[in-house]
Scaffold this motif. Sequence first.
Motif: not given
Length: 210
Positions: A50-51, A110-115, A170-172, A180-181
């Motif tokens: 679930w990362l 982690w994001a501004n918006y998660g869906y 950073n973890r992902i 990373l891209k």
Amino acid sequence: MAEPETSVQSEHALYPLLATFLISRHRKIYPKRIDEKKSSNSHGKEGNKWLHPDMVGLEELASGWSYEMKNLSAKSGARHAKLWSFEVKVDIPRSKVREYYFQAVSNSSWANYGYLVAVNIKDDAMTELRLLNELHGIGIIRLDPDNPADDSAIEIPARERLEVDWGTCNRIASENKDFLKYIQLTAHFYDTKTTSTKEWDIPSHATSEV
């Protein structure tokens, strides 16, 4: 109201549909597919459970502005982008609501918006999803496979996270080359105030929408 069943059987078939919706004329969110198979799995077999989100996006807030205006507003502290994250499913039955929702909480908060995104969402599942949204803020997008750009919709808006969790990013990114891209493309956007559709995972038929 009963939901029509879709012939779409694979989550992978939904990624270009979601990308089409995100980049369509009424939105300008540049999509990037995150392939978990490209991860190093350095933390062991279950270490990345679930990362990874299925897709991420960069929303350009000053689309159409001149470079000079973008540069000036940036110096004044204005934000030029928001980051989005998506967990994609074909169906969300009532029996899987909490499992799927908390997967999205884990990989997209982690994001501004998660869906959480799906084509088929049962009515009783929507009731539970609204309750979970009140607690955790992950929103719901219903994809229309026949006309993803115009007939897909945000059913439950995500609650905005004002600051991106860069530690989780950073973890992902340390595990996954696609993510990373994505971080590199985001950094380049902030440096240059612009980006190119060629750098993102946009279906060829949807590039005319940009």
